[in-house]
Enzyme design. Sequence first.
Site, PDB file in Angstrom:
ATOM      1  N   HIS A 178       0.871  -1.088  -0.042  1.00 10.10           N
ATOM      2  CA  HIS A 178       0.036  -0.010   0.038  1.00 10.10           C
ATOM      3  C   HIS A 178       0.942   1.034  -0.046  1.00 10.10           C
ATOM      4  CE1 HIS A 178      -3.711   1.942   1.838  1.00 10.10           C
ATOM      5  NE2 HIS A 178      -3.093   3.052   1.127  1.00 10.10           N
TER       6      HIS A 178
ATOM      7  N   GLU B  84     -11.232   3.379   5.643  1.00 10.90           N
ATOM      8  CA  GLU B  84     -10.006   4.234   6.662  1.00 10.90           C
ATOM      9  C   GLU B  84     -10.617   5.322   7.363  1.00 10.90           C
ATOM     10  OE1 GLU B  84      -8.266   6.557   3.378  1.00 10.90           O
ATOM     11  OE2 GLU B  84      -6.455   7.342   4.635  1.00 10.90           O
TER      12      GLU B  84
ATOM     13  N   ASP C 268       1.722   4.219   2.714  1.00 12.48           N
ATOM     14  CA  ASP C 268       0.513   4.902   2.129  1.00 12.48           C
ATOM     15  C   ASP C 268       0.993   5.962   1.187  1.00 12.48           C
ATOM     16  OD1 ASP C 268      -2.025   5.415   1.517  1.00 12.48           O
ATOM     17  OD2 ASP C 268      -2.412   6.235   3.313  1.00 12.48           O
ATOM     18  N   ASP C 269       1.647   7.120   1.788  1.00 15.09           N
ATOM     19  CA  ASP C 269       2.025   8.411   1.187  1.00 15.09           C
ATOM     20  C   ASP C 269       3.251   8.882   2.089  1.00 15.09           C
ATOM     21  OD1 ASP C 269      -0.287   8.755  -0.884  1.00 15.09           O
ATOM     22  OD2 ASP C 269      -1.336   8.582   0.929  1.00 15.09           O
TER      23      ASP C 269
HETATM   24  N1  ADE Z   1      -4.846   8.694  -2.171  1.00 17.07           N
HETATM   25  C1  ADE Z   1      -3.658   8.631  -1.680  1.00 17.07           C
HETATM   26  N2  ADE Z   1      -3.500   8.352  -0.362  1.00 17.07           N
HETATM   27  C2  ADE Z   1      -4.700   8.049  -0.032  1.00 17.07           C
HETATM   28  C3  ADE Z   1      -5.464   7.645   1.242  1.00 17.07           C
HETATM   29  N3  ADE Z   1      -4.792   7.562   2.352  1.00 17.07           N
HETATM   30  N4  ADE Z   1      -6.630   7.373   1.129  1.00 17.07           N
HETATM   31  C4  ADE Z   1      -7.607   7.467  -0.036  1.00 17.07           C
HETATM   32  N5  ADE Z   1      -6.859   7.972  -1.261  1.00 17.07           N
HETATM   33  C5  ADE Z   1      -5.448   8.233  -1.351  1.00 17.07           C
HETATM   34 ZN    ZN Z   2      -3.758   4.678   0.426  1.00 20.04          ZN
END
Ligand code: ADE
Ligand code: ZN
Length: 341
Positions: free
Chosen positions: A22, A204, A282-283
Site C-alpha cells: 500500500h 479508512e 501509504d504516502d
Molecule cells: N490517495 C492517496 N492516499 C490516500 C489515502 N490515504 N486514502 C485515500 N486515497 C488516497
Molecule cells: Zn492509500
Amino acid sequence: MHPAPPRPLPALLAAMPKAELHIHIEGSLEPELMFRLAQRNGVRLPYASVEDLRKAYAFSNLQSFLDIYYAGASVLVKEEDFYDMAWAYLQRARHDNVLRAEIFFDPQTHTARGVAMETVIGGLYRACQDAHNLGLDAELILCFLRHLSEEDAFDTLEQALPFRDRFIGVGLDSSEVGHPPEKFARVFARCRQLGLHLVAHAGEEGPPEYVWSALDVLKVERVDHGVQSAKDPALMKRLAQDRIPLTVCPLSNLKLRVVPTLEQHNLRALLDAGLVATVNSDDPAYFGGYINANFLQTFAATGLDVRHAYLLARNSFEASFAEPSAKQRYIERLDVEFNTA
Ligand code: ADE
Ligand code: ZN
C-alpha cells in the site's frame, strides 16, 4: 559455531525482508524532487520553498491531505518525471529491505491535465523493471479516483488496456465518505473479467458497511486500510475466516487523524483477532516515514514484539499477488533472518 546473538527489535524490524502493498507512488514525491521537477517543467508551485511546502503538511483529515497531494502531482509531466519519482521510491524501499512492492498510481490525476496514459505507465513501468537490478520485484496497481464518476473510471480503464501487461490489478482511492464501493460495481466486474487483481480502500474514514461492500459487491482480494472494521464484530469474523488481508498504514492514520495517537492504533487488536494485517507507508513523503519508520514507530508506541514482527512480515508476503514460488522464496529469506529456517 555459536548461535547468532538475538538482535535488538529495531534492528530486526529494519533488516527483515518484507513486502509493501500500500504505497501511492504520487505520495512518495518528496518536496525536494517536487521543486526540481517544477523547475524542469516550468510549473509554478504555490509555495516559496521546500520548507514552506513542508509546513503545509499539517492535515486535519483525509480531504485536507488530498487537496495538497493532487496539487503536488501537477509537476509530473514527462515520462522521465514518472520514472524519477518511482526510482527514488524503489531505492528507499530496497534500503528498507522491501523485496516486493505493489505500487498504486492514480492515472486520472495526470490524464485530466493532458498527460498521456502511455507517459504515466511508461515511466513507472520502466522504473519497476530497473528495480529487478536492486533485487526488488515491483508491480503496478492502477487506482480509480472514487470522487469521480464510474463513467470516468471506465474511460480510464479503456485508455489503460493497451498497456494491460504492465499492471497487475486495480484499486479504488481518494475521498472515501460519500463515495461507497458499490458506485464502482460495474467497472470492477469488468476488471475481474479481464483477470486483474482487485483491491479497494475501505474503512479508512468510512464505516464498516464500506468494507462489506468492497468484499461483497466489488469482490476485492485485499482491503486497503480497513481499520474501521474493528467496529463490527461480524465483519472481523468474516475478514479472519476468509483471510482477507488489510493493508494498514499506521503513520497515515496518525497524520490524517484516523487515530488520536499511535499508542491507540488498533494494529495489535487486528492481529489478535486473527486478521492478516500488514504494515505499509501509504504516502510516505507526506506522512513522515517510509515502511521501516512505520514499523519502528508503531512497535515503539504499542509494545508489539518479535513474534508480531515475524507475523507482519510473513503476512505481507502471503497477502501479495506474487506467484506461489516467489512467495515461498521470500518466506525462506524471512525465516533465515529470524533464525527459524
Ligand atoms: N490517495 C492517496 N492516499 C490516500 C489515502 N490515504 N486514502 C485515500 N486515497 C488516497
Ligand atoms: Zn492509500
